[in-house]
Design an enzyme around this catalytic site. Sequence first.
Site, PDB file in Angstrom:
ATOM      1  N   ARG A   1      46.098  48.632  37.207  1.00 40.93           N
ATOM      2  CA  ARG A   1      46.917  47.521  36.732  1.00 40.93           C
ATOM      3  C   ARG A   1      46.946  46.438  37.802  1.00 40.93           C
ATOM      4  NH1 ARG A   1      46.150  49.539  32.618  1.00 40.93           N
ATOM      5  NH2 ARG A   1      47.595  50.095  30.928  1.00 40.93           N
TER       6      ARG A   1
ATOM      7  N   ASP B   1      39.045  45.037  38.205  1.00 38.07           N
ATOM      8  CA  ASP B   1      38.923  45.028  36.744  1.00 38.07           C
ATOM      9  C   ASP B   1      40.205  44.549  36.102  1.00 38.07           C
ATOM     10  OD1 ASP B   1      37.508  45.631  34.273  1.00 38.07           O
ATOM     11  OD2 ASP B   1      38.935  47.278  34.030  1.00 38.07           O
TER      12      ASP B   1
END
Length: 334
Positions: A233, A257
Amino acid sequence: MEILAFGVQADEKPLIEKAFAGVHDVRCLDVFLTEDTAAIAAGHEVISTSVNAQLNAEVLRTLAAGGTAMIAQRSTGFNNIDLEVAEHLGLTIARVSTYSPYSVAEFAWTLAMAVNRRIVRASNRTRDFDFRLDGLMGRDMRGRTVGVLGTGKIGEAFTRIAHGFGMQLLGWDLAPAPGCVELGMKYVDKDELLAAADLVSLHVPLLPATHHLIGADELRAMKDEAILVNSSRGGLIDSDALVAELRKGRFAGVGLDVYEAEAGLFYIDKSMEAVDDDTLARLMTFPNVLVTSHQAYYTADAVAQIVDTTARNVDDYVAGRRSENVLVPAAPTR
């Protein structure tokens, strides 16, 4: 019953339609659930949302006023949902508590190796028929130290790959994972892990206690030539602090990511627009940084498991059953 699914990717749509076929009708929308789109759900008792949906108090009130009673989120994380307001409104909220851990673990390693071996820069060069090796030197992973923050199912899968590379294994978590211990992982405190690791990979959920888990102090504690990977996250890393350290020329590579302000950006084509997020724009300019758009989970295997579980969550709601995937109403205490 017609299920309204928000934020459906083109590759995901046939899997969702297959999962609900013969039981419920499903209408897939490529728009994401936000304060501006919540009114679309009016008249739908059950909706399904993606990981970047806005499920704040205002959106939840709009949904409830329109007749929505159940929200089936197609993700494990739920930091985007105001659970307290949802419970006050009498909404049922379910998530996908588990899916293929290998999808994320393998992608985290893809990011790590891509920045280590300068794959993006090399590909861009060879497309221009520039075959020089200057600036493309990486490092062997064998014999180096990996630090894994969070050794749940995904963290353990990541650790098994690291073990295959022949790396020294350091872990940090509330409790040791037996599978990681069997591989020879040594559990240490966070500061020791960050100071010793050549590669740091994050695999913890985003909670108030883990927000900016990697902040300015933690980044300064890391080796100058370390690699940092985040496939969990975005809020786990203080992005502004990361930019400040990158400006000093630190880190062999950073693979992200996820990004803490990705909602409203990721999964949307912004190529013809000016992006007003200065921090993200600055991150994208560093040659040792690789940013992808929250795609680590995005394999056919994982997405099939996610949508199948989502369909079961809806079936459970209709039948009045409760599973471990239900977040609201909260489980009764004894």
